[in-house]
Design an enzyme around this catalytic site. Structure first.
Site, PDB file in Angstrom:
ATOM      1  N   HIS A   1      39.925  30.053  36.676  1.00  0.00           N
ATOM      2  CA  HIS A   1      39.773  31.354  37.369  1.00  0.00           C
ATOM      3  C   HIS A   1      38.607  32.117  36.780  1.00  0.00           C
ATOM      4  O   HIS A   1      38.814  33.027  35.990  1.00  0.00           O
ATOM      5  CB  HIS A   1      41.046  32.177  37.225  1.00  0.00           C
ATOM      6  CG  HIS A   1      41.178  33.244  38.241  1.00  0.00           C
ATOM      7  ND1 HIS A   1      40.708  34.517  38.048  1.00  0.00           N
ATOM      8  CD2 HIS A   1      41.733  33.233  39.467  1.00  0.00           C
ATOM      9  CE1 HIS A   1      41.002  35.263  39.105  1.00  0.00           C
ATOM     10  NE2 HIS A   1      41.629  34.496  39.975  1.00  0.00           N
TER      11      HIS A   1
ATOM     12  N   ILE B   1      37.116  35.464  35.337  1.00  0.00           N
ATOM     13  CA  ILE B   1      37.668  36.764  35.708  1.00  0.00           C
ATOM     14  C   ILE B   1      39.163  36.721  35.421  1.00  0.00           C
ATOM     15  O   ILE B   1      39.851  35.787  35.840  1.00  0.00           O
ATOM     16  CB  ILE B   1      37.436  37.069  37.200  1.00  0.00           C
ATOM     17  CG1 ILE B   1      35.937  37.102  37.516  1.00  0.00           C
ATOM     18  CG2 ILE B   1      38.102  38.392  37.598  1.00  0.00           C
ATOM     19  CD1 ILE B   1      35.634  37.136  38.996  1.00  0.00           C
TER      20      ILE B   1
ATOM     21  N   GLY C   1      44.443  39.124  38.511  1.00  0.00           N
ATOM     22  CA  GLY C   1      45.176  40.377  38.702  1.00  0.00           C
ATOM     23  C   GLY C   1      46.641  40.265  38.322  1.00  0.00           C
ATOM     24  O   GLY C   1      47.226  41.192  37.757  1.00  0.00           O
ATOM     25  N   VAL C   2      47.251  39.123  38.621  1.00  0.00           N
ATOM     26  CA  VAL C   2      48.670  38.959  38.289  1.00  0.00           C
ATOM     27  C   VAL C   2      48.890  38.975  36.773  1.00  0.00           C
ATOM     28  O   VAL C   2      49.940  39.408  36.306  1.00  0.00           O
ATOM     29  CB  VAL C   2      49.286  37.681  38.916  1.00  0.00           C
ATOM     30  CG1 VAL C   2      49.291  37.773  40.418  1.00  0.00           C
ATOM     31  CG2 VAL C   2      48.574  36.435  38.461  1.00  0.00           C
TER      32      VAL C   2
ATOM     33  N   GLU D   1      51.262  41.524  34.745  1.00  0.00           N
ATOM     34  CA  GLU D   1      52.233  41.033  33.753  1.00  0.00           C
ATOM     35  C   GLU D   1      52.003  41.694  32.398  1.00  0.00           C
ATOM     36  O   GLU D   1      52.962  42.066  31.715  1.00  0.00           O
ATOM     37  CB  GLU D   1      52.146  39.513  33.626  1.00  0.00           C
ATOM     38  CG  GLU D   1      53.010  38.923  32.533  1.00  0.00           C
ATOM     39  CD  GLU D   1      54.511  39.092  32.721  1.00  0.00           C
ATOM     40  OE1 GLU D   1      55.242  39.088  31.706  1.00  0.00           O
ATOM     41  OE2 GLU D   1      54.966  39.227  33.882  1.00  0.00           O
TER      42      GLU D   1
END
Length: 144
Positions: free
Chosen positions: A50, A56, A59-60, A64
């Site tokens: 990623h 980057i 977002g998850v 978390e």
């Protein structure tokens, strides 16, 4: 104000590598409010995919990390010590900027509602003074 080290955090929440994302937490108001920190390095496992050649932080993972900060804040209060946290939902979450290796995430969380074993936290994530993400998350606490 109390500052929790990674060792302190691991005594409070059950998360471990590779899913422990919080490096340090400052408790401003036990059970209610605090600030967590995550040092983002190129060695994070998720950067392998990623994205290759353009890392980057997903977002998850930011969400978390924010939830982990919130649960550390809540479980730092004597009334909740030793309980197990569960993610219950995500509301009104927005991402404003990318988080990349070399950044330090500063995550400010406040527990805004707590009824029985269900709670809501409001969080904002920053890199330096730039807002990178914000939103609300729900959690459930199971007593042992």
């Amino acid at each position: 104000m109390k500052v929790l080290s990674i060792e302190d955090i691991m005594e409070i929440i059950p998360h471990r590598y590779p899913f422990l994302f919080v490096d340090k937490v400052k408790i401003l108001d036990p059970g209610v409010k605090g600030i967590g920190y995550k040092n983002v390095t190129i060695n994070e496992y998720y950067f392998q995919g990623h994205y290759p050649n353009m890392p980057i932080m997903p977002g998850v993972i930011i969400i978390e990390t924010m939830a982990q900060v919130g649960v550390v804040i809540l479980l730092s209060h004597e009334d909740f010590k030793g309980n197990i946290p569960y993610f219950a939902g995500i509301n009104k979450f927005r991402f404003k900027r990318k988080v990349i290796p070399g950044d330090t995430l500063r995550i400010e969380v406040e527990i805004t509602k707590l009824r029985g074993s269900i709670g809501i936290g409001q969080g904002k994530a920053f890199v330096e003074d730039r807002l990178v993400a914000e939103g609300e998350f729900m959690f459930a606490i199971e007593s042992l």
